[in-house]
Design a protein around this motif. Structure first.
Motif, PDB file in Angstrom:
ATOM      1  N   GLY A   1      20.855  42.606  34.192  1.00  0.00           N
ATOM      2  CA  GLY A   1      20.590  43.087  36.175  1.00  0.00           C
ATOM      3  C   GLY A   1      21.416  42.743  36.841  1.00  0.00           C
ATOM      4  N   GLU A   2      21.822  41.856  36.786  1.00  0.00           N
ATOM      5  CA  GLU A   2      22.875  40.845  37.992  1.00  0.00           C
ATOM      6  C   GLU A   2      24.309  41.715  37.691  1.00  0.00           C
ATOM      7  OE1 GLU A   2      24.103  36.447  37.643  1.00  0.00           O
ATOM      8  OE2 GLU A   2      22.697  36.660  37.233  1.00  0.00           O
ATOM      9  N   MET A   3      24.812  41.767  36.222  1.00  0.00           N
ATOM     10  CA  MET A   3      26.324  42.233  35.961  1.00  0.00           C
ATOM     11  C   MET A   3      25.858  43.891  36.299  1.00  0.00           C
ATOM     12  SD  MET A   3      28.619  41.541  33.720  1.00  0.00           S
ATOM     13  CE  MET A   3      28.725  41.026  32.547  1.00  0.00           C
ATOM     14  N   ALA A   4      24.968  44.406  36.331  1.00  0.00           N
ATOM     15  CA  ALA A   4      24.945  45.991  36.856  1.00  0.00           C
ATOM     16  C   ALA A   4      25.106  45.583  38.788  1.00  0.00           C
ATOM     17  CB  ALA A   4      23.747  45.758  36.614  1.00  0.00           C
ATOM     18  N   ARG A   5      24.943  44.791  39.823  1.00  0.00           N
ATOM     19  CA  ARG A   5      25.109  44.519  41.136  1.00  0.00           C
ATOM     20  C   ARG A   5      26.871  44.965  41.045  1.00  0.00           C
ATOM     21  NH1 ARG A   5      22.924  38.738  42.019  1.00  0.00           N
ATOM     22  NH2 ARG A   5      20.769  38.439  41.274  1.00  0.00           N
ATOM     23  N   GLY A   6      27.561  44.880  40.268  1.00  0.00           N
ATOM     24  CA  GLY A   6      28.644  44.981  40.940  1.00  0.00           C
ATOM     25  C   GLY A   6      29.202  46.650  40.751  1.00  0.00           C
ATOM     26  N   TRP A   7      28.145  47.466  40.430  1.00  0.00           N
ATOM     27  CA  TRP A   7      28.541  48.638  40.284  1.00  0.00           C
ATOM     28  C   TRP A   7      28.539  49.826  41.340  1.00  0.00           C
ATOM     29  CZ3 TRP A   7      27.217  52.030  44.445  1.00  0.00           C
ATOM     30  CH2 TRP A   7      25.595  51.497  45.733  1.00  0.00           C
ATOM     31  N   ALA A   8      29.302  49.285  42.483  1.00  0.00           N
ATOM     32  CA  ALA A   8      30.237  49.497  43.791  1.00  0.00           C
ATOM     33  C   ALA A   8      31.843  49.515  43.436  1.00  0.00           C
ATOM     34  CB  ALA A   8      29.935  49.394  45.042  1.00  0.00           C
ATOM     35  N   VAL A   9      31.997  48.561  42.552  1.00  0.00           N
ATOM     36  CA  VAL A   9      32.772  47.874  42.659  1.00  0.00           C
ATOM     37  C   VAL A   9      34.275  48.987  42.150  1.00  0.00           C
ATOM     38  CG1 VAL A   9      34.250  46.731  41.673  1.00  0.00           C
ATOM     39  CG2 VAL A   9      32.407  45.754  42.800  1.00  0.00           C
ATOM     40  N   PRO A  10      33.611  49.887  41.523  1.00  0.00           N
ATOM     41  CA  PRO A  10      34.717  50.610  41.266  1.00  0.00           C
ATOM     42  C   PRO A  10      35.093  51.953  42.072  1.00  0.00           C
ATOM     43  CG  PRO A  10      33.072  50.608  39.282  1.00  0.00           C
ATOM     44  CD  PRO A  10      32.753  49.222  40.409  1.00  0.00           C
ATOM     45  N   THR A  11      34.414  52.296  43.002  1.00  0.00           N
ATOM     46  CA  THR A  11      34.196  53.218  44.186  1.00  0.00           C
ATOM     47  C   THR A  11      35.294  53.701  44.740  1.00  0.00           C
ATOM     48  OG1 THR A  11      32.776  52.302  45.516  1.00  0.00           O
ATOM     49  CG2 THR A  11      31.680  53.151  43.725  1.00  0.00           C
ATOM     50  N   ALA A  12      35.935  52.618  45.019  1.00  0.00           N
ATOM     51  CA  ALA A  12      36.750  52.452  46.054  1.00  0.00           C
ATOM     52  C   ALA A  12      38.148  53.088  45.564  1.00  0.00           C
ATOM     53  CB  ALA A  12      37.215  51.238  46.618  1.00  0.00           C
ATOM     54  N   THR A  13      38.896  53.681  46.244  1.00  0.00           N
ATOM     55  CA  THR A  13      40.676  53.757  46.322  1.00  0.00           C
ATOM     56  C   THR A  13      41.309  52.971  46.715  1.00  0.00           C
ATOM     57  OG1 THR A  13      40.064  56.199  44.858  1.00  0.00           O
ATOM     58  CG2 THR A  13      42.304  56.388  46.266  1.00  0.00           C
ATOM     59  N   ASP A  14      42.627  52.768  46.371  1.00  0.00           N
ATOM     60  CA  ASP A  14      43.702  52.083  47.468  1.00  0.00           C
ATOM     61  C   ASP A  14      44.149  53.000  47.843  1.00  0.00           C
ATOM     62  OD1 ASP A  14      45.658  50.482  48.753  1.00  0.00           O
ATOM     63  OD2 ASP A  14      44.597  48.239  48.387  1.00  0.00           O
ATOM     64  N   ILE A  15      44.527  53.316  48.975  1.00  0.00           N
ATOM     65  CA  ILE A  15      45.211  53.908  49.858  1.00  0.00           C
ATOM     66  C   ILE A  15      47.262  53.437  49.119  1.00  0.00           C
ATOM     67  CG2 ILE A  15      44.749  53.547  51.765  1.00  0.00           C
ATOM     68  CD1 ILE A  15      45.533  56.679  53.271  1.00  0.00           C
ATOM     69  N   ALA A  16      46.648  52.880  49.751  1.00  0.00           N
ATOM     70  CA  ALA A  16      48.129  52.074  49.818  1.00  0.00           C
ATOM     71  C   ALA A  16      48.830  52.298  48.521  1.00  0.00           C
ATOM     72  CB  ALA A  16      47.944  50.864  51.070  1.00  0.00           C
ATOM     73  N   PHE A  17      48.638  51.498  47.579  1.00  0.00           N
ATOM     74  CA  PHE A  17      48.957  51.609  46.698  1.00  0.00           C
ATOM     75  C   PHE A  17      48.881  52.884  45.868  1.00  0.00           C
ATOM     76  CE2 PHE A  17      48.425  46.912  45.616  1.00  0.00           C
ATOM     77  CZ  PHE A  17      49.597  47.223  45.028  1.00  0.00           C
ATOM     78  N   SER A  18      47.889  53.932  45.894  1.00  0.00           N
ATOM     79  CA  SER A  18      48.439  55.095  45.436  1.00  0.00           C
ATOM     80  C   SER A  18      49.453  56.164  46.224  1.00  0.00           C
ATOM     81  CB  SER A  18      47.131  56.304  45.763  1.00  0.00           C
ATOM     82  OG  SER A  18      46.461  56.329  46.554  1.00  0.00           O
ATOM     83  N   LEU A  19      49.086  55.711  47.528  1.00  0.00           N
ATOM     84  CA  LEU A  19      50.944  56.570  48.130  1.00  0.00           C
ATOM     85  C   LEU A  19      52.196  56.082  47.486  1.00  0.00           C
ATOM     86  CD1 LEU A  19      49.754  57.221  51.370  1.00  0.00           C
ATOM     87  CD2 LEU A  19      49.324  59.120  49.865  1.00  0.00           C
ATOM     88  N   ALA A  20      51.800  54.900  47.201  1.00  0.00           N
ATOM     89  CA  ALA A  20      52.618  53.882  46.634  1.00  0.00           C
ATOM     90  C   ALA A  20      53.245  54.337  45.331  1.00  0.00           C
ATOM     91  CB  ALA A  20      52.608  52.210  46.623  1.00  0.00           C
ATOM     92  N   VAL A  21      52.359  54.716  44.891  1.00  0.00           N
ATOM     93  CA  VAL A  21      52.629  55.072  43.100  1.00  0.00           C
ATOM     94  C   VAL A  21      53.707  56.519  43.166  1.00  0.00           C
ATOM     95  CG1 VAL A  21      51.591  56.092  40.855  1.00  0.00           C
ATOM     96  CG2 VAL A  21      51.147  53.691  41.925  1.00  0.00           C
ATOM     97  N   LEU A  22      53.064  57.654  44.506  1.00  0.00           N
ATOM     98  CA  LEU A  22      53.422  58.764  44.733  1.00  0.00           C
ATOM     99  C   LEU A  22      54.844  58.535  44.840  1.00  0.00           C
ATOM    100  CD1 LEU A  22      51.021  60.647  44.566  1.00  0.00           C
ATOM    101  CD2 LEU A  22      51.347  61.633  46.137  1.00  0.00           C
ATOM    102  N   ALA A  23      55.499  57.775  45.779  1.00  0.00           N
ATOM    103  CA  ALA A  23      56.588  57.322  46.383  1.00  0.00           C
ATOM    104  C   ALA A  23      57.171  56.828  45.269  1.00  0.00           C
ATOM    105  CB  ALA A  23      56.318  56.931  48.109  1.00  0.00           C
ATOM    106  N   LEU A  24      57.114  56.602  43.795  1.00  0.00           N
ATOM    107  CA  LEU A  24      57.870  55.555  43.084  1.00  0.00           C
ATOM    108  C   LEU A  24      58.326  57.062  42.294  1.00  0.00           C
ATOM    109  CD1 LEU A  24      56.134  52.178  42.948  1.00  0.00           C
ATOM    110  CD2 LEU A  24      58.710  52.703  43.330  1.00  0.00           C
ATOM    111  N   PHE A  25      57.544  57.558  41.657  1.00  0.00           N
ATOM    112  CA  PHE A  25      57.204  58.681  40.903  1.00  0.00           C
ATOM    113  C   PHE A  25      57.165  59.526  40.587  1.00  0.00           C
ATOM    114  CE2 PHE A  25      55.136  54.655  39.233  1.00  0.00           C
ATOM    115  CZ  PHE A  25      56.185  54.097  37.986  1.00  0.00           C
TER     116      PHE A  25
END
Length: 433
Positions: free
Chosen positions: A152-176
């Protein structure tokens, strides 16, 4: 001499703004600070000093504000980033890609699908890797770097992988992906913008411990004051700054994560031209804040967010159930949720992609959405009170984001080359005709 100094100062500021405006450079700077933080926190020669700096408290006299430097970077400095996000959101909702819900329907739905699937995979993987042990009341427990943690304590992190980092994702697009059509970037921008909005709502709903109600009256008063002040023909900036700081303090006292004060006042800033000005104020203010957000707030936050000490920073850490679950959720869950939603919304729901785009064309960009980073780091620190779990969660986000960036980089590079070949073939046919 004075004019020369002004010219040099203006030239230096212009150079800083160009770097901040470059998705590629700002993304690499933030990644560099994140890796430096991880190294400094774990090198024997620097670990003690880095921890001492991180835990040094700075208090504001006559208030309850007494936070370590690491928390000031998270709760204070990161507000600049969230203010920029709020201003961008207001502009997108008013005149940008989100102003026409019908045209933005597919990427908006994909953002929802991309936020729902990773938590499901995260919980499923942690459950699969769990083992029964001597946990309290027979709870399912997990072994992670030598410690047994209730499921139950471990599962509290369910929301951690929900977000997309717009700055990094656009940086990858700009690079490749230099040759990709603008519609793919627009799709990713719309998706990531909605993702940011959903992440803000998620933080407000699930990671706020509400305190006395009267603080919310203060927040509402600050919001009203901000909305009035930024609509005046001549904006009284000292007053605006005081109102913004008060909104932050009242958010903090109310138990709402204080960085959301930036989003609130950003959304209350005019996004249409007023008083005959050539550009909307939200757009103009976001442009002025961008260097501070991209080159100060985000790098310093990344430095302290990844600056977590592990007793043994070894390859064995990769076998931690929490790290594995986050990697799977980010690398597999994000693109899976986005692609499944895109297919269902177009093939079953009758919605349409942008002209010239097919669902499968979005797979490389969907993989880039697995780069969690900034907001995922923030949620990891909010979700876990256990320092060990918080540290492992941030490590898992870093590794998962790097893997997602590598995969999307390879796929985007191949896709970009294919578009280049098709464009060259089209020009050749035109010349022959």
């Amino acid at each position: 001499m004075s004019s020369q100094n002004n010219t040099r100062g203006g030239g230096a500021w212009s150079a800083i703004r160009r770097v901040a405006a470059s998705d590629r450079l700002s993304g690499l700077i933030m990644l560099s600070f994140a890796l430096v933080g991880l190294v400094l926190a774990n090198l024997p020669a620097t670990a003690h000093l880095f921890e001492a700096i991180t835990e040094t408290h700075i208090a504001v006299p006559h208030t309850n504000l007494d936070l370590p430097i690491g928390h000031w970077a998270q709760d204070g400095l990161l507000t600049i980033f969230f203010l920029t996000v709020g201003l961008d959101l207001k502009q997108e909702l008013t005149t940008g890609s989100l102003a026409n819900p019908k045209a933005a329907a597919v990427p908006m739905l994909c953002a929802v699908g991309g936020m729902i699937t990773p938590p499901i995979l995260f919980v499923a993987v942690t459950a699969l890797l769990a083992q029964y042990g001597p946990g309290p009341a027979g709870d399912l427990v997990l072994t992670t770097t030598g410690s047994e943690i209730p499921f139950g304590e471990m599962a509290r992190g369910w929301a951690v992988p929900t977000a997309t980092d717009i700055a990094f994702s656009l940086a990858v697009l700009a690079l490749f992906a230099k040759a990709l059509p603008g519609s793919i970037r627009a799709f990713l921008m719309t998706l990531a913008t909605v993702d940011d909005l959903l992440a803000i709502i998620l933080i407000a709903v699930f990671f706020s411990a509400l305190n006395a109600w009267y603080w919310f009256i203060g927040i509402a008063a600050c919001a009203a004051a901000w909305a009035c002040l930024v609509r005046l023909k001549r904006v009284p900036w000292p007053c605006v700054a005081v109102v913004g700081i008060l909104a932050w303090v009242m958010m903090f006292e109310a138990g709402v994560h204080p960085t959301l004060a930036g989003v609130l006042v950003g959304l209350l800033t005019p996004a249409r031209e007023v008083h005959g000005e050539p550009t909307p104020r939200a757009e103009r203010y976001a442009g002025k804040l961008q260097p501070f957000s991209a080159l100060l707030a985000l790098p310093v936050f990344a430095l302290f967010a990844t600056g977590v000490h592990f007793e043994s920073l070894t390859p064995g850490l990769m076998l931690s159930p929490l790290v594995i679950a986050l990697i799977v959720a980010l690398v597999v869950g994000k693109p899976l949720g986005i692609m499944a939603t895109a297919w269902l919304s177009t093939h079953v729901g009758g919605l349409k992609m942008a002209k010239g785009l097919r669902v499968r064309d979005m797979f490389p960009a969907a993989c880039a959405c697995g780069i969690g980073f900034t907001v995922s780091f923030l949620i990891a620190s909010l979700a876990y009170d256990n320092p060990e779990l918080s540290a492992e969660a941030r490590f898992g986000v870093l590794v998962g984001s790097l893997i997602a960036a590598a995969i999307s980089g390879v796929l985007l590079s191949r896709q970009s080359k294919r578009y280049e070949r098709e464009a060259a073939a089209g020009r050749s046919v035109t010349v022959n005709d």
